[in-house]
Design a protein around this motif. Structure first.
Motif, mmCIF file in Angstrom:
data_model
loop_
_atom_site.group_PDB
_atom_site.id
_atom_site.type_symbol
_atom_site.label_atom_id
_atom_site.label_comp_id
_atom_site.label_asym_id
_atom_site.label_seq_id
_atom_site.Cartn_x
_atom_site.Cartn_y
_atom_site.Cartn_z
ATOM 1 N N ILE A 93 0.942 -1.060 -0.053
ATOM 2 C CA ILE A 93 -0.063 -0.037 0.137
ATOM 3 C C ILE A 93 0.662 1.322 0.066
ATOM 4 N N ASP A 94 1.892 1.265 0.960
ATOM 5 C CA ASP A 94 2.759 2.377 0.955
ATOM 6 C C ASP A 94 3.518 2.577 -0.257
ATOM 7 N N GLU A 95 4.177 1.602 -0.965
ATOM 8 C CA GLU A 95 4.943 1.340 -1.751
ATOM 9 C C GLU A 95 4.344 2.144 -3.117
ATOM 10 N N ARG A 96 2.916 2.065 -3.278
ATOM 11 C CA ARG A 96 1.901 2.241 -4.366
ATOM 12 C C ARG A 96 1.172 3.713 -4.017
ATOM 13 N N ASP A 97 1.778 4.168 -2.872
ATOM 14 C CA ASP A 97 1.070 5.851 -2.354
ATOM 15 C C ASP A 97 -0.493 5.769 -2.440
ATOM 16 N N LEU A 98 -0.816 4.849 -1.626
ATOM 17 C CA LEU A 98 -2.262 4.615 -1.701
ATOM 18 C C LEU A 98 -2.582 5.270 -0.287
ATOM 19 N N LYS A 99 -3.988 5.788 -0.433
ATOM 20 C CA LYS A 99 -4.442 6.333 0.611
ATOM 21 C C LYS A 99 -6.014 5.911 0.797
ATOM 22 N N LEU A 100 -6.522 5.594 1.699
ATOM 23 C CA LEU A 100 -7.790 4.861 2.057
ATOM 24 C C LEU A 100 -8.626 5.987 2.554
ATOM 25 N N VAL A 101 -9.829 5.989 1.903
ATOM 26 C CA VAL A 101 -10.971 7.109 2.253
ATOM 27 C C VAL A 101 -12.391 6.364 2.360
ATOM 28 N N GLN A 102 -13.012 5.948 3.642
ATOM 29 C CA GLN A 102 -14.100 5.331 3.844
ATOM 30 C C GLN A 102 -15.163 6.365 3.925
ATOM 31 N N VAL A 103 -16.151 5.939 3.172
ATOM 32 C CA VAL A 103 -17.445 6.888 3.043
ATOM 33 C C VAL A 103 -18.369 6.198 3.684
ATOM 34 N N LEU A 104 -19.073 6.445 4.401
ATOM 35 C CA LEU A 104 -20.184 5.759 5.346
ATOM 36 C C LEU A 104 -21.612 6.616 5.234
ATOM 37 N N GLU A 105 -22.507 6.071 4.916
ATOM 38 C CA GLU A 105 -23.788 6.801 5.528
ATOM 39 C C GLU A 105 -24.200 6.802 7.176
ATOM 40 N N THR A 106 -23.902 5.542 7.781
ATOM 41 C CA THR A 106 -23.936 5.600 8.805
ATOM 42 C C THR A 106 -22.721 5.329 9.720
ATOM 43 N N GLY A 107 -22.030 6.444 10.484
ATOM 44 C CA GLY A 107 -21.006 6.356 11.264
ATOM 45 C C GLY A 107 -19.908 7.335 10.774
ATOM 46 N N GLU A 108 -18.785 7.177 10.910
ATOM 47 C CA GLU A 108 -17.855 8.322 10.692
ATOM 48 C C GLU A 108 -16.885 7.873 9.564
ATOM 49 N N SER A 109 -17.057 8.929 8.531
ATOM 50 C CA SER A 109 -16.212 8.626 7.174
ATOM 51 C C SER A 109 -14.851 9.245 7.676
ATOM 52 N N GLN A 110 -13.883 8.569 6.976
ATOM 53 C CA GLN A 110 -12.526 8.718 7.514
ATOM 54 C C GLN A 110 -11.611 9.009 6.055
ATOM 55 N N VAL A 111 -10.305 9.620 6.446
ATOM 56 C CA VAL A 111 -9.090 9.454 5.326
ATOM 57 C C VAL A 111 -8.070 9.328 6.258
ATOM 58 N N ASP A 112 -7.519 8.197 6.098
ATOM 59 C CA ASP A 112 -6.387 7.752 6.839
ATOM 60 C C ASP A 112 -6.643 7.664 8.354
#
Length: 177
Positions: A93-112
């Motif tokens: 994941i780090d080698e490919r410069d990936l960032k995770l973004v979680q987009v939720l309807e219920t709950g807390e949406s997050q980036v990293d």
């Protein structure tokens, strides 16, 4: 001295400290007996407001690839499966410069792991035309364009093959050698 303690607490809160505690010197302990307990509690109580940030894809352009995971909630089986897959290969994941973004309807949406505002989450849903009830995984390249979309969880090996076939990633791999 009490006004100094209040000032320090306010300054801490302005700097983003969630659990700010007043600094009370030993010489100031006599002033505590003159203070009403609720006044002390109000000053020392942690803030229950979460710090969320605005998320804009353009801020990551040319620096990171983004994996957007849309789900109704964290209890979605597809969401849980995707999060398990995400944890398999941190180095890849780090080698490919990936960032995770979680987009939720219920709950807390997050980036990293950091909360993003509900307005940011809604903007991403509109931009990628994802309904609140829908599960989707979308890979966004460093050029901020959509590279892959799936309605089911994506295995990291499949995701890495997609990324590794991109011209920009090919160039990155050559320059790392």
């Amino acid at each position: 001295m009490q006004s100094l303690s209040v000032f320090v607490v306010l300054l801490s809160l302005l700097q983003g400290c969630v659990y700010a505690q007043p600094f009370i010197s030993m010489s100031d302990s006599s002033n505590l007996s003159n203070s009403h307990p609720s006044e002390i509690a109000r000053v020392a109580a942690p803030s229950d407001h979460s710090q969320s940030v605005e998320f804009n894809l353009s801020e990551y352009q040319w620096q990171h690839r983004i994996l957007l995971v849309f789900a109704p909630s964290t209890s979605s089986s597809d969401y849980q499966q995707q999060m398990q897959a995400w944890q398999v290969d941190g180095a890849g994941i780090d080698e490919r410069d990936l960032k995770l973004v979680q987009v939720l309807e219920t709950g807390e949406s997050q980036v990293d792991g950091q909360s993003i505002s509900s307005a940011s989450a809604e903007r991403l849903r509109r931009q990628f035309e994802i309904t609140p009830e829908e599960f989707a995984v979308i890979l966004v390249g460093k050029d901020s364009t959509e590279k892959q979309r799936s309605q089911t969880p994506i295995d990291l090996a499949v995701l890495f093959r997609t990324i590794d076939a991109m011209p920009m990633r090919q160039q990155e791999m050559r320059s790392q050698q």
